[in-house]
Design an enzyme around this catalytic site. Structure first.
Site, PDB file in Angstrom:
ATOM      1  N   HIS A   1      57.261  20.679  22.082  1.00  0.00           N
ATOM      2  CA  HIS A   1      57.964  22.329  21.745  1.00  0.00           C
ATOM      3  C   HIS A   1      59.565  22.137  21.772  1.00  0.00           C
ATOM      4  O   HIS A   1      60.107  22.686  22.499  1.00  0.00           O
ATOM      5  CB  HIS A   1      57.291  23.322  22.448  1.00  0.00           C
TER       6      HIS A   1
ATOM      7  N   ARG B   1      66.001  32.063  22.642  1.00  0.00           N
ATOM      8  CA  ARG B   1      65.534  31.504  21.441  1.00  0.00           C
ATOM      9  C   ARG B   1      66.177  31.848  20.067  1.00  0.00           C
ATOM     10  O   ARG B   1      66.223  31.040  19.251  1.00  0.00           O
ATOM     11  CB  ARG B   1      63.935  31.918  21.476  1.00  0.00           C
TER      12      ARG B   1
ATOM     13  N   ARG C   1      54.125  25.156  12.820  1.00  0.00           N
ATOM     14  CA  ARG C   1      53.624  25.220  14.269  1.00  0.00           C
ATOM     15  C   ARG C   1      52.042  24.930  13.839  1.00  0.00           C
ATOM     16  O   ARG C   1      51.211  25.555  13.290  1.00  0.00           O
ATOM     17  CB  ARG C   1      53.452  26.632  14.866  1.00  0.00           C
TER      18      ARG C   1
ATOM     19  N   GLN D   1      62.031  25.036  22.040  1.00  0.00           N
ATOM     20  CA  GLN D   1      62.057  25.877  23.342  1.00  0.00           C
ATOM     21  C   GLN D   1      62.951  25.079  24.217  1.00  0.00           C
ATOM     22  O   GLN D   1      63.636  25.793  24.784  1.00  0.00           O
ATOM     23  CB  GLN D   1      60.512  25.864  23.632  1.00  0.00           C
TER      24      GLN D   1
ATOM     25  N   CYS E   1      58.324  29.817  29.558  1.00  0.00           N
ATOM     26  CA  CYS E   1      58.795  29.832  28.334  1.00  0.00           C
ATOM     27  C   CYS E   1      57.685  31.134  27.535  1.00  0.00           C
ATOM     28  O   CYS E   1      58.334  31.529  26.346  1.00  0.00           O
ATOM     29  CB  CYS E   1      58.328  28.692  27.497  1.00  0.00           C
TER      30      CYS E   1
ATOM     31  N   ASP F   1      54.432  26.969  32.730  1.00  0.00           N
ATOM     32  CA  ASP F   1      53.953  27.482  31.558  1.00  0.00           C
ATOM     33  C   ASP F   1      52.694  27.678  31.660  1.00  0.00           C
ATOM     34  O   ASP F   1      52.064  27.328  32.921  1.00  0.00           O
ATOM     35  CB  ASP F   1      54.189  26.230  30.359  1.00  0.00           C
TER      36      ASP F   1
END
Ligand code: CP
Ligand code: NVA
Length: 303
Positions: A130, A286, A103, A133, A258, A218
């Protein structure tokens, strides 16, 4: 040959459907308390330059549940932030580990790392996208609606990494996606990516949510972009997912985020805690989906 997962289009539609199927199996096995250790003895490195709750913990727990171990590697503790190159770090870590999640900020850094690593590299979020996700989001929609074909998803708010990944994911899966953002905050779609499929980018939030089966949002200010002006937040106000937008969508519309959420900014608390919201199921998934990714990329090839 190793396989990386840096962007959702690293997998074809068929591969994505297979991963969703595997995620469902893994979720059921967990409910049934069935032990499944395909990654026994394997180690996953997790290099994080940004904060994380879901990605970090679901990968760590997922790796443990698959019989392996995960090592959390904060970049400020690695020689990487004292001048050791990405190339050298990738080569060295490939000698110890069986896979890496990264990340970071610059997407090019993950591409460069993957180029020099001999083990699978998974993108755990960059400024550009991402992918883990979006895969979990597709799984959640399939689980709730029983399908991902013939649906309309409306993404509202900032045209950020999550919006961009959704555009990629929707165009691969043939989903009708309407992305509604203020003009200056719309995601860029590189010509090299080819046709947008059934993806449209709009300015009007009401037009986007019309006939939508899923509303998605988001944060308005992503990690690393905190210096962005209050002006942006003002411009984003009409894109807040609230009762008015929920009422303008299909009956029973699903509301997704998310997370982490800034309650009463991009989503009203009333909607986030309301009957249409599936945000916590989405967060749980997830774990199941990332286990499917780890199993697919890190398991030894079948003879
Ligand atoms: N959605 C998501 O990636 O959450 P974290 O930043 O907590 O990992
Ligand atoms: N767009 C957000 C996503 C967080 C999971 C960010 O990059 O901060």
């Amino acid at each position: 040959m190793k396989k990386d997962f840096l962007s959702i289009n690293d997998f074809s539609r068929e591969e994505i459907l297979k991963l969703l199927q595997k995620s469902a199996e893994l979720k059921q096995m967990r409910i049934d308390n069935i032990t499944y250790h395909p990654l026994k003895g394997k180690s996953l490195g997790m290099i994080f330059s940004k904060h994380s709750t879901r990605t970090r913990i679901s990968f760590e727990v997922g790796m443990f549940e698959l019989g392996g171990q995960a090592l959390f590697l904060a970049t400020d503790q690695l020689q990487l932030t004292r001048g050791e190159t990405v190339e050298d770090s990738a080569k060295v870590l490939s000698r110890y580990l069986d896979g890496i999640v990264i990340r970071t900020y610059d997407h090019e850094e993950v591409i460069n790392f993957a180029r020099h690593a001999s083990i699978p590299v998974i993108n755990g979020l960059t400024d550009l996208n991402h992918p883990v996700q979006i895969l979990a989001d597709l799984f959640t929609i399939q689980e709730k609606l029983g399908k991902i074909e013939d649906i309309k998803v409306a993404y509202l708010g900032d045209g950020n990494n999550v919006a961009y990944s959704w555009m990629l994911g929707a165009s691969i899966m043939g989903i009708h996606l309407a992305v509604a953002c203020p003009k200056d905050h719309q995601p860029k779609w590189p010509e090299s990516m080819g046709s947008l499929g059934k993806v449209e980018v709009l300015e009007d939030p009401l037009e986007a949510v019309h006939n939508a089966d899923v509303l998605y949002t988001d944060v308005w200010v992503s990690m690393g972009q905190e210096s962005q002006s209050e002006e942006k937040i003002k411009r984003l106000q009409p894109y807040q997912i609230n009762q008015k937008l929920v009422a303008a969508a299909n009956d029973g519309v699903l509301v997704m985020h998310c997370l982490p959420a800034h309650r009463d900014m991009e989503i009203s608390s009333e909607v986030m805690d309301g009957k249409n919201s599936i945000v916590f199921d989405q967060a749980e998934n997830r774990l199941h989906v990332q286990k499917a990714i780890l199993d697919a990329l890190l398991s030894p090839p079948k003879q």
